[in-house]
Design a protein around this motif. Sequence first.
Motif, PDB file in Angstrom:
ATOM      1  N   LEU A 322     -62.076  70.196  18.830  1.00 39.23           N
ATOM      2  CA  LEU A 322     -61.819  71.535  19.337  1.00 39.23           C
ATOM      3  C   LEU A 322     -60.741  71.504  20.417  1.00 39.23           C
ATOM      4  CD1 LEU A 322     -62.529  74.562  19.721  1.00 39.23           C
ATOM      5  CD2 LEU A 322     -64.291  73.823  21.341  1.00 39.23           C
ATOM      6  N   ALA A 323     -60.844  70.530  21.315  1.00 41.68           N
ATOM      7  CA  ALA A 323     -59.866  70.415  22.401  1.00 41.68           C
ATOM      8  C   ALA A 323     -58.481  70.095  21.864  1.00 41.68           C
ATOM      9  CB  ALA A 323     -60.317  69.343  23.388  1.00 41.68           C
ATOM     10  N   ILE A 324     -58.405  69.170  20.899  1.00 41.04           N
ATOM     11  CA  ILE A 324     -57.101  68.782  20.336  1.00 41.04           C
ATOM     12  C   ILE A 324     -56.441  69.967  19.632  1.00 41.04           C
ATOM     13  CG2 ILE A 324     -55.990  67.343  18.583  1.00 41.04           C
ATOM     14  CD1 ILE A 324     -58.086  65.179  19.227  1.00 41.04           C
ATOM     15  N   ALA A 325     -57.219  70.666  18.810  1.00 42.69           N
ATOM     16  CA  ALA A 325     -56.665  71.804  18.070  1.00 42.69           C
ATOM     17  C   ALA A 325     -56.216  72.910  19.020  1.00 42.69           C
ATOM     18  CB  ALA A 325     -57.702  72.333  17.087  1.00 42.69           C
ATOM     19  N   SER A 326     -57.005  73.186  20.038  1.00 38.73           N
ATOM     20  CA  SER A 326     -56.662  74.248  20.983  1.00 38.73           C
ATOM     21  C   SER A 326     -55.409  73.900  21.768  1.00 38.73           C
ATOM     22  CB  SER A 326     -57.829  74.495  21.946  1.00 38.73           C
ATOM     23  OG  SER A 326     -58.978  74.918  21.258  1.00 38.73           O
ATOM     24  N   LEU A 327     -55.327  72.654  22.248  1.00 39.36           N
ATOM     25  CA  LEU A 327     -54.158  72.240  23.015  1.00 39.36           C
ATOM     26  C   LEU A 327     -52.897  72.263  22.160  1.00 39.36           C
ATOM     27  CD1 LEU A 327     -55.690  69.318  25.124  1.00 39.36           C
ATOM     28  CD2 LEU A 327     -55.004  71.595  25.927  1.00 39.36           C
ATOM     29  N   ALA A 328     -53.050  71.900  20.873  1.00 42.31           N
ATOM     30  CA  ALA A 328     -51.892  71.943  19.973  1.00 42.31           C
ATOM     31  C   ALA A 328     -51.399  73.379  19.789  1.00 42.31           C
ATOM     32  CB  ALA A 328     -52.249  71.336  18.621  1.00 42.31           C
ATOM     33  N   LEU A 329     -52.332  74.321  19.621  1.00 46.30           N
ATOM     34  CA  LEU A 329     -51.944  75.727  19.481  1.00 46.30           C
ATOM     35  C   LEU A 329     -51.284  76.249  20.757  1.00 46.30           C
ATOM     36  CD1 LEU A 329     -54.994  77.234  17.567  1.00 46.30           C
ATOM     37  CD2 LEU A 329     -52.680  76.890  16.694  1.00 46.30           C
ATOM     38  N   ILE A 330     -51.774  75.811  21.899  1.00 42.92           N
ATOM     39  CA  ILE A 330     -51.181  76.235  23.172  1.00 42.92           C
ATOM     40  C   ILE A 330     -49.774  75.665  23.313  1.00 42.92           C
ATOM     41  CG2 ILE A 330     -51.356  76.017  25.686  1.00 42.92           C
ATOM     42  CD1 ILE A 330     -54.451  76.000  25.245  1.00 42.92           C
ATOM     43  N   ALA A 331     -49.634  74.358  23.012  1.00 44.35           N
ATOM     44  CA  ALA A 331     -48.307  73.733  23.092  1.00 44.35           C
ATOM     45  C   ALA A 331     -47.321  74.415  22.153  1.00 44.35           C
ATOM     46  CB  ALA A 331     -48.418  72.242  22.751  1.00 44.35           C
ATOM     47  N   LEU A 332     -47.813  74.790  20.988  1.00 44.27           N
ATOM     48  CA  LEU A 332     -46.986  75.488  20.008  1.00 44.27           C
ATOM     49  C   LEU A 332     -46.521  76.836  20.533  1.00 44.27           C
ATOM     50  CD1 LEU A 332     -45.968  76.293  17.144  1.00 44.27           C
ATOM     51  CD2 LEU A 332     -48.318  76.922  16.622  1.00 44.27           C
ATOM     52  N   THR A 333     -47.439  77.606  21.091  1.00 45.29           N
ATOM     53  CA  THR A 333     -47.090  78.934  21.570  1.00 45.29           C
ATOM     54  C   THR A 333     -46.100  78.861  22.722  1.00 45.29           C
ATOM     55  OG1 THR A 333     -49.279  79.709  20.914  1.00 45.29           O
ATOM     56  CG2 THR A 333     -48.031  81.118  22.397  1.00 45.29           C
ATOM     57  N   VAL A 334     -46.254  77.883  23.582  1.00 47.99           N
ATOM     58  CA  VAL A 334     -45.287  77.677  24.665  1.00 47.99           C
ATOM     59  C   VAL A 334     -43.905  77.391  24.090  1.00 47.99           C
ATOM     60  CG1 VAL A 334     -44.630  76.123  26.541  1.00 47.99           C
ATOM     61  CG2 VAL A 334     -46.988  76.961  26.382  1.00 47.99           C
ATOM     62  N   ALA A 335     -43.848  76.532  23.074  1.00 48.67           N
ATOM     63  CA  ALA A 335     -42.557  76.201  22.452  1.00 48.67           C
ATOM     64  C   ALA A 335     -41.901  77.446  21.869  1.00 48.67           C
ATOM     65  CB  ALA A 335     -42.766  75.146  21.359  1.00 48.67           C
ATOM     66  N   VAL A 336     -42.685  78.265  21.176  1.00 46.47           N
ATOM     67  CA  VAL A 336     -42.143  79.487  20.577  1.00 46.47           C
ATOM     68  C   VAL A 336     -41.627  80.432  21.653  1.00 46.47           C
ATOM     69  CG1 VAL A 336     -42.741  81.552  19.272  1.00 46.47           C
ATOM     70  CG2 VAL A 336     -43.579  79.321  18.541  1.00 46.47           C
TER      71      VAL A 336
END
Length: 501
Positions: A322-336
């Motif tokens: 859960l933590a890995i998936a959430s952090l990946a989505l957050i990192a993605l949104t920051v990049a966008v």
Amino acid sequence: MTALDATRPPETPTTDGTTSSVLYTYDLAPTKKEGRRWGAYNVFTLWANDVHSLGNYAFAIGLFALGLFALGLNVWGILAAFLLASVLLFLLLTLSGFMGHKTGVPFPVMSRIAFGIRGAKIPAAVRGTVAIAWFGIQTYLASTVLGALLTALFPGLRPLDENSFLGQSALGWITFLGLWAVQLVIVSYGMQMIRRYMAFAAPTTLITMCALAVWMFVRAGGSISLSVDAPLVGGEMWLQVLQAAALWVVIYGTFVLNFCDFTRSARSRASIVRGNVIGIPVNMLFFAVIVVVLSGARFKLDGRIITSPTDIVRTIPNTALLAIASLALIALTVAVNLLANFVAPIYALIDLFPRRLNFRRAGVVSAVAGLVILPWNLYDSPVVVNYFLGGLGALLGPLFGVIMADYWLLRKSKVNVPDLYSEDPRGEYHYSRGFNPRAVAAFVPGAAIAVTVALVPLFHPVAGFSWFVGAVLGAAVYALIADRTAPVRDVDGEAIAVAAE
């Protein structure tokens, strides 16, 4: 010297010695060839991050559900819509990208070619306003994921999520301001830091979303359940496919306008083409398959239609995953956000206030504006999103049409770059007191019709085509009324360029 240096380089004369300190700053100067470091992989990572954004997943999943259960499209019809959209985007973005590589200038300066040295502030302001609003909204979406993660890891934080101030709970304010500050720090280090962040975020995002889709597919027993009782066929089906493809292109109406902000640093045209091929058609079909699997697997499991990948993330039983998936989505949104919604207003603000702002200061102003608009209230108001942001988005089509027609049809890609920074009345882009009345005359009717199609309920069945309507009308009218007698010179910007970061 970097883009953060507040000291502007001394004025360097153009071919006629008229470079203006109002039009020319370090950040707006054309990129020198030796300062161009973006290869095909960097262009690909741009799209790898942007396509897989939370906003795009929410839109695509919603479009998928709409197509299956309201429009009557089957899975293959929806995939055809994605494929058609990706081909259109590849063509549009490649044309736009070549402009940046040719001239080495950012979008506010590129707009001067068609609209004039002062008239260019019109498209820059429209693009910047749309971007600031979406910067705040995307930051808010990422903060909701971070808030959900924190409450899952630390249940004691849940009371902080129950009160409200200006529409946000205490936890909501903490997560929003935290991500807001992280993005501001990244931007403060300039475009090269954004490039490095993208290179890190892209593979992380792709691997995580692929793993999430595989996990859901396995949970669903190795199959997905998506069916339509009475699928459309023939002309009705293709009309819906075109509508869905057009809606997807509209999402990128902002990016096709200012793609030159990134390709001005591309090493070659070939790197743009290769990066776009892998990043758009290939990557977008991969994205579509993930949407199909996530939506179909969840529907088979409990008969529910998800609205966002965060709905899937919250169901992950393993805390570490859960933590890995959430952090990946957050990192993605920051990049966008950095790509689509931070760079554009920064350059627009520098162009509007060249004596006061540089890259870092403009980044702070953009971030503060994205905060004070309280973006969660915008996102929660369909009226604001549809009418304010939808109306502004419809304006991007005619802007694109006028700029493309001027550059490719009228000038045949020949640009006098030094004159883009000249206030000399004899300059090629001075027109009438710095404004090109023909470009404005082409933009206004195209914009009026595009906004009408986008917002008036009578035109709701074809509202998805508003961007294309505006772009075609803007280009056609401009091609008819443009001044074809003015001399067109092809002069690069090496004489006035400074080394790009």
